[in-house]
Design a protein around this motif. Structure first.
Motif, short mmCIF file in Angstrom:
data_model
loop_
_atom_site.label_atom_id
_atom_site.label_comp_id
_atom_site.label_asym_id
_atom_site.label_seq_id
_atom_site.Cartn_x
_atom_site.Cartn_y
_atom_site.Cartn_z
N SER A 146 -55.75 11.82 -27.07
CA SER A 146 -55.36 10.49 -26.65
C SER A 146 -53.99 10.14 -27.19
O SER A 146 -53.48 10.78 -28.11
CB SER A 146 -56.38 9.45 -27.11
OG SER A 146 -56.41 9.38 -28.52
N ILE A 147 -53.41 9.12 -26.62
CA ILE A 147 -52.16 8.56 -27.10
C ILE A 147 -52.53 7.48 -28.11
O ILE A 147 -53.23 6.54 -27.78
CB ILE A 147 -51.31 7.96 -25.95
CG1 ILE A 147 -50.95 9.05 -24.93
CG2 ILE A 147 -50.08 7.26 -26.49
CD1 ILE A 147 -50.05 10.14 -25.45
N LYS A 148 -52.09 7.65 -29.35
CA LYS A 148 -52.40 6.68 -30.40
C LYS A 148 -51.36 5.58 -30.48
O LYS A 148 -51.67 4.46 -30.83
CB LYS A 148 -52.51 7.38 -31.77
CG LYS A 148 -53.72 8.26 -31.88
CD LYS A 148 -54.99 7.42 -31.80
CE LYS A 148 -56.22 8.26 -31.98
NZ LYS A 148 -57.44 7.50 -31.77
N VAL A 149 -50.10 5.91 -30.19
CA VAL A 149 -49.02 4.93 -30.22
C VAL A 149 -48.15 5.15 -28.99
O VAL A 149 -47.80 6.29 -28.69
CB VAL A 149 -48.16 5.07 -31.49
CG1 VAL A 149 -46.96 4.14 -31.44
CG2 VAL A 149 -48.97 4.83 -32.74
N SER A 150 -47.83 4.08 -28.30
CA SER A 150 -46.88 4.13 -27.19
C SER A 150 -46.22 2.76 -27.13
O SER A 150 -46.84 1.80 -26.70
CB SER A 150 -47.56 4.47 -25.87
OG SER A 150 -46.60 4.53 -24.85
N GLN A 151 -44.98 2.69 -27.60
CA GLN A 151 -44.29 1.41 -27.64
C GLN A 151 -42.80 1.62 -27.62
O GLN A 151 -42.31 2.74 -27.75
CB GLN A 151 -44.70 0.64 -28.88
CG GLN A 151 -44.05 1.14 -30.15
CD GLN A 151 -43.85 0.01 -31.14
OE1 GLN A 151 -44.66 -0.89 -31.20
NE2 GLN A 151 -42.78 0.05 -31.88
N THR A 152 -42.08 0.54 -27.48
CA THR A 152 -40.63 0.56 -27.55
C THR A 152 -40.21 0.01 -28.90
O THR A 152 -40.65 -1.07 -29.30
CB THR A 152 -40.02 -0.31 -26.43
OG1 THR A 152 -40.52 0.15 -25.18
CG2 THR A 152 -38.51 -0.23 -26.45
#
Length: 184
Positions: A23-29
């Motif tokens: 899974s993707i644990k962090v996805s942000q700008t």
């Protein structure tokens, strides 16, 4: 009868704890740099009990992107102290015995960074740079980690290698998406 059902449910719960999908644990700008920050979940690539072994080992890794750099974060728990120098090598072998060389850029420490399970709380981990795209189409079968004492080779089981490849593909897909913020 109710007791038997409760025991079965408890056993199913215990077994499901060990099953985790990539899974993707962090996805942000990043608010300061406007760069995309992405981290996958950690995948265990090697494991051996400490009892009766020379080194004992547990290695997990995730893929990450921060400050425009794609990297591997590797958690490495061993029975003995190991020193890995900055700029030392980490080499993965694929299914055709082709080597894929990476470089240790620095160390990472802290909860979630360099830890493996309850016994590895706050241990150091490695931040590794190189061409991560090799994980897209190759199954990695082994990894060699260079230390100040030489190197250590670890086999990667096929199931773990498949999970790592899936995690990389998920990572690559997430990087190509727009900047949607997601923190877990």
């Amino acid at each position: 009868m109710i007791m038997k059902q409760n025991i079965i449910l408890l056993l199913l719960f215990m077994f499901s704890i060990g099953i985790q999908a990539q899974s993707i644990k962090v996805s942000q700008t990043d608010k300061f740099t406007k760069d995309k920050v992405v981290y996958t979940s950690y995948e265990k690539i090697s494991s051996e009990a400490f009892i009766g072994t020379q080194t004992g080992k547990k290695i997990a890794m995730c893929f990450g992107r921060e400050n425009g750099l794609n990297m591997i974060l590797m958690k490495w728990l061993t029975a003995d102290a190991r020193l890995v120098s900055v700029n030392s090598k980490v080499i993965f072998l694929d299914e055709e015995d082709n080597p894929h060389e990476f470089t240790v850029s620095d160390y990472a420490s802290g909860r979630g960074e360099g830890t493996v399970g309850a016994l590895g709380m706050d241990l150091w981990g490695l931040r590794i740079l190189g061409d991560l795209s090799v994980f897209k189409d190759h199954i990695m079968t082994a990894v060699r980690i260079y230390t100040t004492d030489g190197y250590y080779d670890y086999k990667i089981k096929k199931g773990a290698a498949e999970k790592t490849r899936k995690a990389y593909r998920l990572f690559e897909k997430e990087i190509q998406k727009g900047n949607l913020d997601k923190w877990k």
